[in-house]
Every structure is written in C-alpha cells, then in structure tokens.
Scaffold this active site. Structure first.
Site, PDB file in Angstrom:
ATOM      1  N   GLY A  11       0.807  -1.218   0.000  1.00 30.52           N
ATOM      2  CA  GLY A  11       0.000   0.000   0.000  1.00 30.52           C
ATOM      3  C   GLY A  11       0.838   1.264   0.000  1.00 30.52           C
ATOM      4  N   SER A  12       0.495   2.210  -0.855  1.00 25.42           N
ATOM      5  CA  SER A  12       1.335   3.391  -0.995  1.00 25.42           C
ATOM      6  C   SER A  12       0.671   4.396  -1.923  1.00 25.42           C
ATOM      7  CB  SER A  12       2.717   2.979  -1.527  1.00 25.42           C
ATOM      8  OG  SER A  12       2.569   2.061  -2.595  1.00 25.42           O
TER       9      SER A  12
END
EC number: 4.1.1.65
Length: 212
Positions: free
Chosen positions: A181-182
């Site tokens: 996730g980013s």
C-alpha cells in the site's frame, strides 16, 4: 530495464517461497484440517505480488498511469523536484492493488532523488511532502517534463527503484515497486488535460491519466 517476469513480481518470490514451505510443513505434519489456513495465506501472498502484463496505449500525447489504484488528487501544485508549477495527479494504492510502478511516458531520466520521511497514511495530502519518497524526473523528446514520485505509506516501508539518472524510459516500462500500500504522485506541465477524476479506479499503463 525490461522486466522479464510479468506474472508474479520478483519482489514477492521470497515471501511466496516462505509461505509455501510453511504450508507444506504444516500439511505433512498435521494434515489439511490444520494447514488449510496456511494454503489460503499462500494464495493471498501470490495474488498480492501479481504483476500482470498490461495493454499500453499508443496515443502520442498520452500520459499513462504509473500504478494501479484510486485517484485521490487532481490539482495545480508546485513540483518541488523540477521546481515548477504543474498539474498534479495522485494515485493511492491499497494492499490489494498491484504494487509495481511503470513509466508514464517515453523519455530520458534527468534526476532520481530519494527523501527519507514519515509513514503517514498515503491517502492524505500531506503524505506527498512528509512521507518517505523517491522522485524520478523524466525529460521527453519534445521538451516536456514529467515527474513520477513513489511515496511510502502507513504500512509500506520500502521503496524500490531500479533506474538511474541518464537512463532512457519507455512508456509502460516497469521501474519500481512499493510493498503493502502506498501512493504515486505525477506532476505534468501546466496546460495538460486530465483524463481522470477523483475517486476513479485506474490501472497501471492501460489507463490514460492526462493528455499533454
């Protein structure tokens, strides 16, 4: 740098191997009644590190999406990496999205710059300036500049970038990876026409972010 394994990201191979060994050991020792949860975990890890091939639009003035995810910003902003005013489009990746990054345009890399920082929720605006990040500035043949910034998130703690200043990039070429996730910010020349809107789901390479 061409990526030769388009189905499963190489960054996931160690995690997949560990999950498979654990599932097999539990299965042989305790049977399927105890090991099914570990097989399920293996399936999750494999799908998490999937890296499928994508169709690449050939429209000459198109800027392609560098990552899978959801659009969280379309706004005019200062590009601190190329020191200019720009159109900024931000893509947020959750843990279920493909996590590789691909070049939005054809060009030559003029700068790759890494910044240590915090690990705030990547969906919030201040993550762009406060989180750990890595900026790749691309100069196109026509003189336009496009900046693509990998940004770590609340869970993502490692940014991987496989290109250096002076190297060429082609649209859709895989150049980096962020685990768990980013966010990716793309800065475009003022006057570029966005083709996406906030909340829209997008796919790396196959979605056109904007037109120059």
């Amino acid at each position: 740098m061409n990526y030769p394994h388009p189905i499963i990201a190489r960054e996931g191979w160690p995690f997949i191997a560990i999950a498979a060994v654990v599932a097999l050991l539990v299965h042989f020792i305790a049977g399927f009644g105890f090991s099914w949860l570990f097989w399920l975990l293996l399936i999750f890890v494999v799908q998490f590190f999937r890296d499928p091939a994508r169709p690449i639009p050939t429209q000459a003035n198109a800027v392609l999406c560098p990552a899978d995810g959801r659009i969280v910003a379309v706004e005019t902003a200062h590009d601190p990496y190329a020191n200019r005013e720009a159109l900024k489009i931000s893509v947020f990746m959750n843990v279920f999205n493909v996590h590789s990054q691909r070049s939005p345009v054809d060009g030559a890399i003029s700068k790759v710059e890494y910044f240590p920082g915090a690990y705030l929720n990547a969906a919030v605006d201040k993550a762009s300036t406060e989180n750990e990040r890595n900026a790749v500035v691309i100069e196109m043949a026509g003189g336009q500049t496009v900046t693509s910034v990998q940004i770590a998130g609340l869970i993502a703690r490692r940014i991987l970038c496989y290109v250096r200043a002076g190297e060429p990039l082609t649209r859709g070429q895989r150049y980096g990876f962020i685990r768990f996730g980013s966010r990716v910010d793309v800065y475009l020349p003022v006057g570029s026409r966005p083709r996406v809107s906030i909340g829209e789901k997008v796919s790396a390479s196959s979605t056109i972010l904007a037109e120059l």
